[in-house]
Write a protein that holds these residues in place. Structure first.
Motif, mmCIF file in Angstrom:
data_model
loop_
_atom_site.group_PDB
_atom_site.id
_atom_site.type_symbol
_atom_site.label_atom_id
_atom_site.label_comp_id
_atom_site.label_asym_id
_atom_site.label_seq_id
_atom_site.Cartn_x
_atom_site.Cartn_y
_atom_site.Cartn_z
ATOM 1 N N HIS A 8 0.959 -1.349 0.069
ATOM 2 C CA HIS A 8 0.016 -0.055 -0.104
ATOM 3 C C HIS A 8 0.721 1.139 -0.049
ATOM 4 N N ARG A 9 2.100 1.319 -0.916
ATOM 5 C CA ARG A 9 2.689 2.359 -1.069
ATOM 6 C C ARG A 9 3.102 2.308 -2.540
ATOM 7 N N PHE A 10 3.675 3.694 -2.751
ATOM 8 C CA PHE A 10 4.101 4.112 -4.060
ATOM 9 C C PHE A 10 5.503 3.473 -3.932
ATOM 10 N N ILE A 11 6.323 2.931 -5.107
ATOM 11 C CA ILE A 11 7.451 2.476 -5.263
ATOM 12 C C ILE A 11 8.291 3.687 -5.762
ATOM 13 N N GLY A 12 9.428 3.993 -4.760
ATOM 14 C CA GLY A 12 10.422 4.952 -5.109
ATOM 15 C C GLY A 12 10.086 6.245 -5.408
ATOM 16 N N ASP A 13 8.903 6.789 -4.601
ATOM 17 C CA ASP A 13 8.645 8.112 -4.726
ATOM 18 C C ASP A 13 8.022 8.326 -2.845
ATOM 19 N N ASP A 14 8.940 8.873 -2.270
ATOM 20 C CA ASP A 14 8.723 8.966 -0.903
ATOM 21 C C ASP A 14 7.710 10.211 -0.797
ATOM 22 N N ILE A 15 7.793 11.281 -1.599
ATOM 23 C CA ILE A 15 6.873 12.334 -1.312
ATOM 24 C C ILE A 15 5.732 12.122 -1.638
ATOM 25 N N ALA A 16 5.279 11.269 -2.699
ATOM 26 C CA ALA A 16 4.085 10.588 -2.932
ATOM 27 C C ALA A 16 3.514 9.802 -1.817
ATOM 28 N N ASN A 17 4.330 9.343 -1.283
ATOM 29 C CA ASN A 17 3.849 8.591 0.027
ATOM 30 C C ASN A 17 3.642 9.319 1.267
ATOM 31 N N ARG A 18 3.939 10.348 1.101
ATOM 32 C CA ARG A 18 3.550 11.218 2.319
ATOM 33 C C ARG A 18 2.002 11.880 2.085
ATOM 34 N N HIS A 19 1.672 11.705 1.024
ATOM 35 C CA HIS A 19 0.136 11.939 0.944
ATOM 36 C C HIS A 19 -0.876 10.517 1.016
ATOM 37 N N LEU A 20 -0.495 9.680 1.851
ATOM 38 C CA LEU A 20 -1.221 8.536 1.749
ATOM 39 C C LEU A 20 -2.154 8.305 2.990
ATOM 40 N N SER A 21 -1.798 9.763 3.739
ATOM 41 C CA SER A 21 -2.760 9.992 4.844
ATOM 42 C C SER A 21 -2.712 11.310 5.225
ATOM 43 N N TYR A 22 -3.711 11.617 6.316
ATOM 44 C CA TYR A 22 -3.631 13.054 6.764
ATOM 45 C C TYR A 22 -3.993 12.950 8.143
ATOM 46 N N LEU A 23 -3.514 13.754 8.767
ATOM 47 C CA LEU A 23 -3.873 13.806 10.452
ATOM 48 C C LEU A 23 -5.200 14.341 10.479
ATOM 49 N N PRO A 24 -6.235 13.405 11.034
ATOM 50 C CA PRO A 24 -7.359 14.080 11.362
ATOM 51 C C PRO A 24 -7.330 15.141 12.313
ATOM 52 N N ARG A 25 -8.296 16.220 12.525
ATOM 53 C CA ARG A 25 -8.249 17.383 13.256
ATOM 54 C C ARG A 25 -8.727 16.580 14.806
ATOM 55 N N SER A 26 -8.086 17.298 15.686
ATOM 56 C CA SER A 26 -8.397 16.693 16.920
ATOM 57 C C SER A 26 -10.065 16.713 17.526
ATOM 58 N N PRO A 27 -10.762 15.803 18.014
ATOM 59 C CA PRO A 27 -10.190 14.559 18.739
ATOM 60 C C PRO A 27 -10.439 13.351 17.806
ATOM 61 N N TRP A 28 -10.319 13.638 16.337
ATOM 62 C CA TRP A 28 -10.832 12.415 15.420
ATOM 63 C C TRP A 28 -9.816 11.686 14.953
ATOM 64 N N SER A 29 -8.316 11.586 15.735
ATOM 65 C CA SER A 29 -7.625 10.580 15.195
ATOM 66 C C SER A 29 -8.000 9.035 15.614
ATOM 67 N N LEU A 30 -7.711 8.244 15.086
ATOM 68 C CA LEU A 30 -8.131 6.885 15.225
ATOM 69 C C LEU A 30 -6.809 6.005 15.981
#
Lengths: 446, 653
Positions: free
Chosen positions: A424-446
């Motif tokens: 579940h990651r992009f191969i050879g593109d660490d920058i693209a992998n930074r977009h695989l998630s976002y931090l939910p606004r508090s307090p909705w982190s799981l």
């Protein structure tokens, strides 16, 4: 012999089960309809058809209200409220007018059905956490703004509820992973709202089996009729502001999203937080994945070409995020498949092939078949009772959604990427992998 | 320095930085150098008062941020509207400096931002954060304790586990969920005894039910040697959720020992348990047949239904009679399940069992067998189906004919035609012609199909051919067209009418001129009216809009009734050209359809007014003059405005 203590000992405290037992006694005494949750029956009493499932509907917009009360687009006339095997126990929305309308209507329907004027047993909530805290509710139906689907599904499953979740089931790869791992950890029945696998007279199932059995020869290209999409903000927040309508809990509506002022045109997840299409594309790509049945381990090259996306599979099959020129069948949730012996297109209205007999001649016995299920809601309710796996279970729904999301990120980043469906990651593109998630606004982190 | 001056100074600096970045971008033609852009974004983050721009700076730093931007991002954590954006970026930056900076910031941040920071430490799985996080488990703020639990569960180190385990019993849900996460981390790392200990810890009675059943599943997956005992206990224990989980595990990991134990107690199992056992047994293929036979007679319809559907997976031909019986009688869901299996059951002897059963079963079962043969699409069934297609029992014959259509085998066309030719009774012959028509429509070799059909027709006197007309549109060949025309122009009115109706179902628009000729022949005759309506409908099958318009222009003068004119306008509206609009405009003076023509013309002009501005300017006043519909008038007025306002006047913003 059962041990005297530990997980199998009789419980004396007020648990969900004892609560339900008391409820059952009370309802029996007053001649009320059976409100026992499906999972509350003892071994001897647990018969499949008699178990009425206690349901809460969270999100009462067009989709949620349609599921609940019926409507033009729904698959069950009259919605869940009209089913004998379901007892709607609660409705929930952050918009008071919607909530009031649905709440009133549900109680009216039951008042008439049970011949109990003044029926008030369907409860209304503006905070879904109160719904999830109720031990008598078996299942929740989630029809929310896109950004709430994964978070609420995870919280509901942690609370022991089975879940029917509208698409898109997630806006990020991390959310999709959380849905799968939570369903596995808590062993909940989860059905994604990708109903093309079970509805529309089986057209999609037929098409899927024809493709898998090479009725059109070796598969070469697929046109998915929609661009993929993903959470990919082009603006993190916004300054345009309008007064929040009375009775609208705007902060709760936003939930995990970045905070922004209320804007008059806010109907769903703000478009500046998304790249591509996350609304219809889950239907299209879910079907494409179903028919294509791609290797779960082979990387997929996602080509970005001037605003268009093409998926190149290891088998040589190319999936275009676009229409097949001149073919109108495919627009409503469908796709067009090109093979060495012909072409086949399907959508909610039609299944066509060129030449025509390819689609009309049945597959011989012994052909590869896919799950045969008619009715998405029936399948969900059956699985709540039987604990079987529904057709759009989390693994399958997440795999389809991740295809959409990976393509959506390529669209957002405007560059070609290689997707590893195992990691579940992009191969050879660490920058693209930074977009695989976002931090939910508090307090909705799981 | 006054704040105002400070702001101006800052703005100037930002602009300078951005201009530098833009300049660099232009000179390189690939965008600003990442370091230049990063510096500009840091300055925005540190100095701008615009929340939107500062959040956006955070967003952009996700892609280009280096350790240099960490201080600015950490400083933004305590600022209410920027904190979330900064946290989101910090969550993604892969530098160890982020972790130490976040730990350092923890004491300075309060409120929602603090909860966000705690979550962030967990998401980054910073082992060193256990120490500052652990005391937060005792916070008076439940949201903060829950966030700390979540974070420690994600980190999952021994230290994090110790902090979570030290919490008072019974564990609050947040701590219990976090302990589950810790157990899972250990199970996945192969630290089985530790994982099992934690699962057992969470299986105590005072854990919330979702936690207990999750812990049970975790334990069963961890201690595989205990699985049989655990499932047995769960099946016969009283706890609903854990029992449900046990069903799932039994299906997930079918086990012969367990199956034997449960099958021995079949009658003691609840329906949902019988179903789970049956599902597990089916994983072993044909050996499940006795269980399926038992389940097919179950008191519970859900179990019966599932058993019948599961029979498709066994490959056992001995199930065919049972399936035929179930398909022919009982409740529809069970019948559907049996039909499903009859169509999909495969294996040595299955086809033979099905075919031989047809000879000996009662009629309803024979019909189900025939239906299955069609759905199974086995060419070997063709001879059998042809024989049953002329069975004395009409229901059997019908089932066989349907199966022949379903089978859709081109090789059956000739024998079906032979059967039809040999039958004189219309009630027997017509269904056979229908079967042949279906085969013709799908025939991959139309020339051969045409040859076969006309060879058959030549054996029929011309006067008796009306019943065969369904074949003509199915072929839609030149020869078929000539045959239909012969009858359409012939003396027999019934035959002529049937021929015109056959033309109306043609696969393309090629017979339209023939129909127009018929319509003109005697305009008052009913056959001519039918021919005209058929001609209008048939134009829809002409792919070229230009050709379609030519056909409709030749039809238009002959349209008499309002229905015919409306039909004509409906076709014209689909041709979005100025010429079509002009033809529609000629109907504005026709009292029968003036209002409809006004609406259709407005539609057409709306979609092409940019291209046909002059035409719109000429025709819209006519629409306004004729129409009485407020909706049409409003649309026409709007369109007139757009037409007047220049080339882009109508473009959407």
């Amino acid at each position: 012999m059962a041990p005297s203590s530990g997980p199998f000992s009789p419980a004396s405290r007020l648990t969900r089960r004892t609560f339900l037992k008391h409820t059952a006694q009370a309802t029996a005494a007053f001649g009320l309809p059976t409100l026992l949750p499906a999972t509350a029956f003892g071994a001897k009493g647990n018969t499949l058809p008699s178990a009425r499932i206690n349901l809460a509907v969270i999100g009462l917009g067009n989709q949620g209200a349609g599921h609940l009360l019926g409507g033009g687009w729904t698959y069950v006339p009259g919605g869940y409220i009209s089913r004998d095997d379901v007892q709607v126990r609660a409705v929930c929305d952050v918009q008071r007018d919607r909530l009031t309308r649905a709440h009133r209507r549900c109680n009216e329907v039951y008042a008439e059905r049970f011949n109990r004027p003044g029926y008030t047993d369907v409860a209304a909530y503006s905070d879904f956490r109160e719904v999830l805290a109720r031990p008598d509710i078996d299942a929740v139906l989630l029809a929310l703004p896109f950004h709430w689907h994964a978070t609420l599904a995870v919280l509901a499953m942690r609370a022991g509820k089975d879940v029917y979740c509208e698409k898109p089931i997630a806006l990020t790869v991390a959310e999709a992973e959380a849905v799968v791992s939570t369903a596995q950890r808590y062993q909940r029945v989860y059905q994604a709202g990708t109903q093309q696998r079970t509805e529309y007279g089986g057209k999609f199932r037929t098409a899927c089996e024809l493709i898998r059995n090479e009725r059109i020869g070796t598969l070469r290209e697929i046109y998915a009729y929609r661009a993929p999409g993903a959470f990919f903000p082009t603006q993190w927040t916004s300054s345009s502001e309008a007064p929040v309508p009375a009775g609208f809990d705007w902060d709760r509506w936003l939930g995990p999203l970045p905070w922004r002022p209320y804007a008059e045109n806010t109907r769903s997840t703000p478009s500046d937080l998304l790249a591509g299409d996350v609304n219809w594309s889950p239907h299209h790509y879910d079907f494409v994945q179903w028919a294509l049945n791609p290797s779960p381990t082979s990387p997929v090259e996602i080509e970005y070409d001037r605003g268009r996306i093409r998926y190149h599979h290891a088998t040589g099959v190319v999936v275009h995020g676009a229409d097949f020129p001149g073919e109108t069948t495919g627009g409503q949730g469908g796709a067009c498949f090109l093979g060495s012996k012909g072409r086949l297109a399907v959508d909610r209205d039609r299944l066509v092939s060129y030449p025509g007999h390819l689609a009309r001649t049945p597959l011989p016995a012994g052909s590869e078949r896919v799950s045969y299920v008619n009715g998405h809601q029936n399948n969900f309710l059956d699985c709540i009772r039987t604990r079987r796996q529904p057709i759009s279970h989390p693994e399958v729904a997440a795999a389809s959604m991740m295809t959409v999301l990976a393509g959506g990120l390529a669209l957002g980043l405007k560059r070609s990427l290689t997707w590893d469906p195992t990691k579940h990651r992009f191969i050879g593109d660490d920058i693209a992998n930074r977009h695989l998630s976002y931090l939910p606004r508090s307090p909705w982190s799981l | 320095m006054s704040p105002r001056f400070g702001f101006r100074f800052f703005t100037a600096r930002c602009l300078l930085a951005l201009l530098t970045a833009v300049g660099a971008a232009l000179s390189a033609e690939v965008g600003p150098h990442p370091r230049t852009l990063e510096q500009a974004l840091i300055e925005t983050l540190e100095r701008s008062t615009d929340v939107v721009r500062r959040c956006d700076a955070c967003r952009q730093l996700i892609d280009i941020g280096t350790p240099a931007c960490i201080p600015a991002l950490v400083a933004a954590l305590s600022q209410e509207r920027v904190s979330h954006a900064a946290s989101n970026t910090l969550a993604k930056l892969p530098f160890p400096e982020v972790d130490s900076a976040l730990r350092g910031a923890l004491p300075q941040v309060t409120g929602a931002a603090r909860i966000g920071l705690v979550d962030l430490l967990g998401i980054r799985r910073d082992g060193a954060a256990v120490e500052p996080l652990s005391p937060l488990l005792a916070s008076a703020d439940p949201a903060l304790t829950e966030a700390a639990s979540r974070a420690l569960g994600r980190i999952g180190s021994d230290g994090a586990l110790a902090a979570l385990e030290s919490q008072p019993r019974p564990f609050v849900p947040g701590v219990a969920h976090a302990l589950l996460a810790c157990a899972e981390i250990r199970r996945e790392a192969g630290r089985t005894p530790e994982a099992a200990r934690l699962y057992r810890l969470l299986m105590v009675d005072d854990s919330p039910e979702p936690i207990r059943s999750a812990a049970w599943m975790g334990l069963a997956r961890t201690e595989t040697s205990q699985r049989t005992e655990l499932i047995t206990q769960a099946f016969f224990g009283a706890q609903g959720p854990i029992r449900d989980t046990a069903f799932q595990l039994l299906r997930e990991r079918p086990d012969r020992t367990l199956l034997a134990a449960f099958l021995g107690r079949w009658n003691e199992l609840a329906a949902v348990q019988r179903l789970a056992v049956m599902d597990a047994h089916v994983a072993f293929g044909a050996e499940a047949v006795p269980t399926l036979r038992l389940a097919a007679k179950d008191a519970d319809p859900g179990v019966r239904r599932a058993a019948l559907a599961s029979m498709s997976k066994t490959g056992d031909p001995s199930l065919v009679p049972l399936l035929l019986e179930a398909a022919a009688a009982g409740e529809m869901p069970e019948r559907e399940s049996a039909r499903y299996s009859l169509a999909r059951l495969t294996g040595p002897g299955v086809a033979e069992a099905l075919e031989s059963a047809l000879e000996r079963t009662p009629v309803p079962q024979t019909n189900e067998g025939l239906r299955a043969l069609g759905e199974r699409a086995e060419p070997r069934a063709a001879a059998l189906l042809l024989r049953f297609a002329v069975n004395e029992d009409a229901t059997v014959a019908y089932a066989a004919q349907r199966a022949l259509v379903q089978l859709n085998d081109p090789a059956t066309l000739a024998p079906v035609l032979d059967l039809a030719v040999a039958r004189t009774a219309d009630s027997v012959r017509r269904p056979l012609v229908q079967v042949a028509a279906n085969l013709c429509a799908d025939a991959p070799d139309k020339v051969e199909a045409n040859r076969l059909v006309f060879a058959a027709l030549r054996r029929i006197p011309i006067a008796d051919r009306t019943a065969w007309f369904d074949l003509l549109p199915a072929l839609s060949t030149t020869e078929a067209s000539a045959e239909a025309e012969l009858h359409a122009l012939g003396p027999d009115p019934d035959s002529a009418r049937a021929a015109v109706l056959a033309f109306a179902r043609w696969h393309d628009a090629s017979p339209t001129p023939i129909l127009i000729r018929l319509a003109r022949r005697d305009p008052s005759a009913p056959l001519s009216r039918l021919a005209l309506r058929s001609a209008i409908t048939l134009t829809d099958r002409e792919p070229s809009g230009e050709q379609r318009l030519i056909l409709l222009e030749s039809i238009a003068p002959w349209a008499q009734s309002p229905e015919e004119k409306v039909l004509l306008l409906t076709q014209l509206r689909r041709i979005r050209t100025p010429a079509a609009a002009r033809l529609v405009a000629t109907f504005l003076v026709d009292q029968d359809v003036a209002e409809r023509a006004a609406a259709d013309l407005t539609d057409l002009l709306e979609v092409q007014h940019e291209a046909a501005r002059q035409l719109a300017a000429t025709l819209l006043p006519e629409v306004v003059k004729i129409s009485k519909s407020p909706e049409t008038l409003e649309r026409a007025a709007l369109l007139q405005e757009k037409t007047k306002s220049g080339p882009n006047g109508g473009a959407r913003p």
